[in-house]
Scaffold this active site. Structure first.
Site, PDB file in Angstrom:
ATOM      1  N   ASP A  12      -4.075  16.589 -29.429  1.00 48.08           N
ATOM      2  CA  ASP A  12      -5.124  16.168 -28.491  1.00 48.08           C
ATOM      3  C   ASP A  12      -6.432  15.783 -29.178  1.00 48.08           C
ATOM      4  O   ASP A  12      -7.519  15.968 -28.626  1.00 48.08           O
ATOM      5  CB  ASP A  12      -5.406  17.275 -27.446  1.00 48.08           C
ATOM      6  CG  ASP A  12      -4.147  17.667 -26.695  1.00 48.08           C
ATOM      7  OD1 ASP A  12      -3.302  16.782 -26.482  1.00 48.08           O
ATOM      8  OD2 ASP A  12      -4.023  18.849 -26.327  1.00 48.08           O
ATOM      9  N   LYS A  15      -5.616  10.746 -30.443  1.00 48.37           N
ATOM     10  CA  LYS A  15      -4.773   9.797 -31.201  1.00 48.37           C
ATOM     11  C   LYS A  15      -4.512   8.528 -30.385  1.00 48.37           C
ATOM     12  O   LYS A  15      -4.563   7.412 -30.908  1.00 48.37           O
ATOM     13  CB  LYS A  15      -3.423  10.462 -31.572  1.00 48.37           C
ATOM     14  CG  LYS A  15      -3.581  11.681 -32.474  1.00 48.37           C
ATOM     15  CD  LYS A  15      -2.261  12.378 -32.713  1.00 48.37           C
ATOM     16  CE  LYS A  15      -1.673  13.063 -31.508  1.00 48.37           C
ATOM     17  NZ  LYS A  15      -2.431  14.228 -31.016  1.00 48.37           N
ATOM     18  N   GLY A  39       0.912  14.003 -24.810  1.00 46.65           N
ATOM     19  CA  GLY A  39       0.181  13.360 -23.717  1.00 46.65           C
ATOM     20  C   GLY A  39      -0.934  12.578 -24.372  1.00 46.65           C
ATOM     21  O   GLY A  39      -1.883  13.168 -24.887  1.00 46.65           O
ATOM     22  N   HIS A  40      -0.791  11.272 -24.443  1.00 49.18           N
ATOM     23  CA  HIS A  40      -1.772  10.432 -25.137  1.00 49.18           C
ATOM     24  C   HIS A  40      -2.524   9.591 -24.116  1.00 49.18           C
ATOM     25  O   HIS A  40      -1.919   8.925 -23.284  1.00 49.18           O
ATOM     26  CB  HIS A  40      -1.065   9.533 -26.158  1.00 49.18           C
ATOM     27  CG  HIS A  40      -0.414  10.313 -27.270  1.00 49.18           C
ATOM     28  ND1 HIS A  40       0.305   9.739 -28.275  1.00 49.18           N
ATOM     29  CD2 HIS A  40      -0.390  11.647 -27.521  1.00 49.18           C
ATOM     30  CE1 HIS A  40       0.739  10.677 -29.097  1.00 49.18           C
ATOM     31  NE2 HIS A  40       0.344  11.853 -28.661  1.00 49.18           N
ATOM     32  N   GLN A 232       1.327  15.363 -31.453  1.00 49.15           N
ATOM     33  CA  GLN A 232       0.910  16.713 -31.853  1.00 49.15           C
ATOM     34  C   GLN A 232      -0.066  16.653 -33.045  1.00 49.15           C
ATOM     35  O   GLN A 232      -0.789  15.672 -33.158  1.00 49.15           O
ATOM     36  CB  GLN A 232       2.136  17.595 -32.170  1.00 49.15           C
ATOM     37  CG  GLN A 232       2.951  17.971 -30.931  1.00 49.15           C
ATOM     38  CD  GLN A 232       3.885  16.891 -30.432  1.00 49.15           C
ATOM     39  OE1 GLN A 232       4.655  16.349 -31.203  1.00 49.15           O
ATOM     40  NE2 GLN A 232       3.842  16.575 -29.160  1.00 49.15           N
TER      41      GLN A 232
HETATM   42  P1  GDP Z   1      -4.045  12.707 -27.976  1.00 43.04           P
HETATM   43  O1  GDP Z   1      -2.945  13.572 -27.504  1.00 43.04           O
HETATM   44  O2  GDP Z   1      -4.418  12.976 -29.403  1.00 43.04           O
HETATM   45  O3  GDP Z   1      -3.822  11.233 -27.744  1.00 43.04           O
HETATM   46  O4  GDP Z   1      -5.323  13.113 -27.112  1.00 43.04           O
HETATM   47  P2  GDP Z   1      -5.384  13.401 -25.530  1.00 43.04           P
HETATM   48  O5  GDP Z   1      -5.313  12.093 -24.824  1.00 43.04           O
HETATM   49  O6  GDP Z   1      -4.421  14.448 -25.131  1.00 43.04           O
HETATM   50  O7  GDP Z   1      -6.796  14.085 -25.391  1.00 43.04           O
HETATM   51  C1  GDP Z   1      -7.964  13.443 -25.785  1.00 43.04           C
HETATM   52  C2  GDP Z   1      -8.893  13.293 -24.554  1.00 43.04           C
HETATM   53  O8  GDP Z   1     -10.181  12.941 -24.989  1.00 43.04           O
HETATM   54  C3  GDP Z   1      -8.457  12.179 -23.626  1.00 43.04           C
HETATM   55  O9  GDP Z   1      -8.863  12.503 -22.325  1.00 43.04           O
HETATM   56  C4  GDP Z   1      -9.235  10.981 -24.156  1.00 43.04           C
HETATM   57  O10 GDP Z   1      -9.461   9.978 -23.175  1.00 43.04           O
HETATM   58  C5  GDP Z   1     -10.522  11.634 -24.546  1.00 43.04           C
HETATM   59  N1  GDP Z   1     -11.229  11.031 -25.691  1.00 43.04           N
HETATM   60  C6  GDP Z   1     -10.743  10.417 -26.791  1.00 43.04           C
HETATM   61  N2  GDP Z   1     -11.746  10.121 -27.644  1.00 43.04           N
HETATM   62  C7  GDP Z   1     -12.878  10.576 -27.080  1.00 43.04           C
HETATM   63  C8  GDP Z   1     -14.265  10.610 -27.487  1.00 43.04           C
HETATM   64  O11 GDP Z   1     -14.638  10.169 -28.552  1.00 43.04           O
HETATM   65  N3  GDP Z   1     -15.142  11.171 -26.598  1.00 43.04           N
HETATM   66  C9  GDP Z   1     -14.750  11.697 -25.409  1.00 43.04           C
HETATM   67  N4  GDP Z   1     -15.681  12.237 -24.629  1.00 43.04           N
HETATM   68  N5  GDP Z   1     -13.468  11.708 -25.009  1.00 43.04           N
HETATM   69  C10 GDP Z   1     -12.553  11.156 -25.831  1.00 43.04           C
HETATM   70  P1  IMO Z   2      -0.292  15.538 -28.260  1.00 41.40           P
HETATM   71  O1  IMO Z   2       0.633  14.520 -28.872  1.00 41.40           O
HETATM   72  C1  IMO Z   2      -1.418  19.768 -28.068  1.00 41.40           C
HETATM   73  C2  IMO Z   2       1.854  22.691 -28.317  1.00 41.40           C
HETATM   74  C3  IMO Z   2       2.224  23.513 -27.099  1.00 41.40           C
HETATM   75  C4  IMO Z   2       2.720  24.787 -27.765  1.00 41.40           C
HETATM   76  C5  IMO Z   2       3.436  24.260 -28.997  1.00 41.40           C
HETATM   77  C6  IMO Z   2       4.949  24.122 -28.830  1.00 41.40           C
HETATM   78  O2  IMO Z   2      -0.754  15.204 -26.896  1.00 41.40           O
HETATM   79  O3  IMO Z   2      -1.397  15.856 -29.214  1.00 41.40           O
HETATM   80  P2  IMO Z   2       6.461  22.387 -27.537  1.00 41.40           P
HETATM   81  O4  IMO Z   2       6.538  22.060 -26.080  1.00 41.40           O
HETATM   82  O5  IMO Z   2       6.141  21.231 -28.416  1.00 41.40           O
HETATM   83  O6  IMO Z   2       7.671  23.142 -28.013  1.00 41.40           O
HETATM   84  O7  IMO Z   2       5.240  23.435 -27.622  1.00 41.40           O
HETATM   85  O8  IMO Z   2       2.866  23.000 -29.277  1.00 41.40           O
HETATM   86  N1  IMO Z   2       1.870  21.228 -28.126  1.00 41.40           N
HETATM   87  C7  IMO Z   2       0.768  20.465 -28.076  1.00 41.40           C
HETATM   88  N2  IMO Z   2      -0.528  20.799 -28.117  1.00 41.40           N
HETATM   89  N3  IMO Z   2      -1.051  18.478 -28.008  1.00 41.40           N
HETATM   90  C8  IMO Z   2       0.253  18.115 -27.990  1.00 41.40           C
HETATM   91  O9  IMO Z   2       0.654  16.834 -28.073  1.00 41.40           O
HETATM   92  C9  IMO Z   2       1.228  19.134 -28.000  1.00 41.40           C
HETATM   93  N4  IMO Z   2       2.581  19.142 -27.954  1.00 41.40           N
HETATM   94  C10 IMO Z   2       2.951  20.422 -28.050  1.00 41.40           C
HETATM   95  O10 IMO Z   2       1.100  23.745 -26.280  1.00 41.40           O
HETATM   96  O11 IMO Z   2       1.650  25.585 -28.238  1.00 41.40           O
HETATM   97 MG    MG Z   3      -2.549  14.951 -25.965  1.00 39.89          MG
END
Ligand code: GDP
Ligand code: IMO
Ligand code: MG
Length: 448
Positions: A12, A15, A39-40, A232
């Protein structure tokens, strides 16, 4: 050439936003590990897309590939593709025939094993998507691969071998009723065979399956640019992360080679960009030395950052734990991945705080150490050596992103320069908000 995007922390990091930004210069966007635990988020002109399986390049109309290192739940894949079509996109997704299939019993077993572990120190807090059980079957040579769905004799053989084992496990170890009730179909060879054979037909009709190594190799030979989208993050990598609170795959850059069939020398000649969140967020269990908790002031600060940063799991909706940036974690990630560049996100979320801190090093048994210990128990014993930074004010980040780096408040620039200097890696982009327009691009990895 190739550009590989890797999470440098606990997932999170944002990416998806960078895959979207640089995806404009890519021809193909490739996931190499993980599954619908990811979840991207991509935000384009205020419209938000949350993607679990379809590579984030879909928002820009790029071909997406799920490499052999992925575990694929075809139901999630189809529903995500259908949703994106409803929203006016036309995702072109190819799936490696060598990728493993997440079957219904994997999800059930993930859920009941987590339940059985709950209350003990072992629960990883998984996403319950069946990720771990599917990778277990892959390593145990009893998995079902995407290619098997296309050949009904093979599919039948595989299911007849493996399903009785799953039934015995669910029944004898976890006391689950596998014959009646809500889970019966998940453990029934005939029901699974019919359902997954039909899925194989849809995959074949839509010409979605590929030999990933050949497909990508041909695209590279034809001059295409490939963007590898890690899911991840490094500290939840099964080898380099905080075992056992990890996911079951290799998000680290080496996974891009084993998970796609593109050789490590090709990937190594390209760029590997580490995505850094300016603080830490964590969904899941286990220690977290720089966590903001344990006293009222820190917990209030964590609540504030969580709300402001929207730190709630994309997949599960769980509130994310919050901590200060952890430099030993980033030093470890820089070595494990060989970062050639960084993107630092979320500096806007830290704006306006009274104080900003960073875990510069750890104290462990009277010693100061600068990288992560290799056992999670020792990591949990680490006390962070905190360094304070001058806070930066809240500003209009849209204006900042339009004006560029020099418009970033000076104290935030000092923070960014500290990260870059400590890791000896250049910063290619800075996130000041979720939207594509709210990323300040300093360098394009495809032009390095
Ligand atoms: P990922 O799994 O690495 O793709 O990240 P996620 O989408 O799960 O979580 C990142 C969250 O932060 C999402 O809601 C993005 O829209 C948001 N986001 C990404 N870059 C920035 C930033 O520079 N500032 C803020 N405030 N939010 C961001
Ligand atoms: P993105 O790609 C954050 C965490 C889960 C748990 C551990 C194992 O959005 O960054 P799993 O279901 O993979 O067997 O769970 O890994 N986890 C993540 N945490 N971002 C993710 O993906 C994750 N995918 C799995 O919360 O601790
Ligand atoms: Mg994510």
């Amino acid at each position: 050439m190739t550009v590989t995007i890797v999470g440098s922390q606990l997932g999170d990091e944002g990416k998806g936003a960078l895959v979207d930004l640089w995806g404009g210069d890519a021809d193909v966007v490739v996931r190499y590990q993980g599954g619908d635990n990811a979840g991207h988020t991509v935000v384009e002109g205020g419209t938000e897309y949350k993607l679990s399986l379809v590579p984030s390049g879909a928002v820009r109309g790029k071909v997406g590939v799920l490499g052999n290192g992925c575990v694929v739940n075809p139901n999630t894949l189809f529903s995500e593709i259908d949703d994106l079509r409803d929203r006016g996109l036309d995702p072109d997704v190819r799936v490696a025939e060598r990728a493993h299939v997440i079957l219904p019993y994997h999800r059930v077993l993930d859920g009941i094993e987590e339940k059985a572990k709950s209350g003990s120190d072992l629960a990883a807090g998984t996403t319950k998507r069946g990720i771990g059980p599917t990778y277990e079957d892959k390593a145990g040579r009893r998995g079902v691969r995407v290619g098997d769905l296309l050949d009904s004799d093979v599919l039948r053989d595989r299911l007849e071998y493996v399903v009785p084992q799953k039934r015995a496990l669910a029944d004898a170890v976890y006391g689950l009723d596998v014959d009646e009730g809500e889970h019966a179909d998940a453990f029934d060879v005939d029901a699974l065979f019919e359902r997954y054979r039909a899925i194989g037909e849809r995959l074949a009709d839509e010409e979605m399956t590929v030999n990933a190594g050949d497909f990508l190799g041909n695209r590279l030979d034809g001059g295409d640019e490939l963007l590898f989208e890690g899911a991840q993050g490094t500290s939840i990598d099964i080898d380099h992360g905080i075992y056992p609170f990890v996911t079951s795959s290799n998000p680290t850059a080496g996974g891009a080679a084993t998970g796609t069939g593109v050789g490590p020398t090709v990937i190594g000649r390209g760029e590997v960009v580490g995505i850094v969140k300016a603080y830490l967020s964590r969904v899941g269990t286990g220690p977290l030395p720089t966590e903001l908790d344990g006293n009222k002031a820190d917990e209030e600060l964590a609540d504030y950052i969580r709300e402001k940063g929207g730190e709630f799991g994309t997949v599960t909706g769980r509130p994310r734990r919050i901590g200060w940036l952890d430099m030993p974690m980033l030093r470890h990630a820089t070595r494990a991945n060989g970062f050639t560049g960084l993107a630092v996100n979320h500096i806007d979320v830290l704006a306006g705080l009274d104080a900003i801190k960073v875990g510069h090093a750890y104290e462990l048994n009277g010693e100061t150490i600068e990288t992560m210990p290799s056992t999670t128990e020792r990591w949990g014993d680490c006390e962070p050596v905190l360094r304070s930074f001058e806070p930066w004010p809240e500003v209009d980040w849209t204006d900042v992103s339009e004006s560029g780096y020099d418009a970033i408040p000076e104290n935030a620039q000092a923070y960014l320069e500290y990260i870059s200097d400590e890791l000896d890696v250049l910063i290619y982009a800075i996130g000041v908000g979720p939207d594509r327009e709210e990323t300040i691009a300093l360098a394009n990895p495809f032009e390095q």
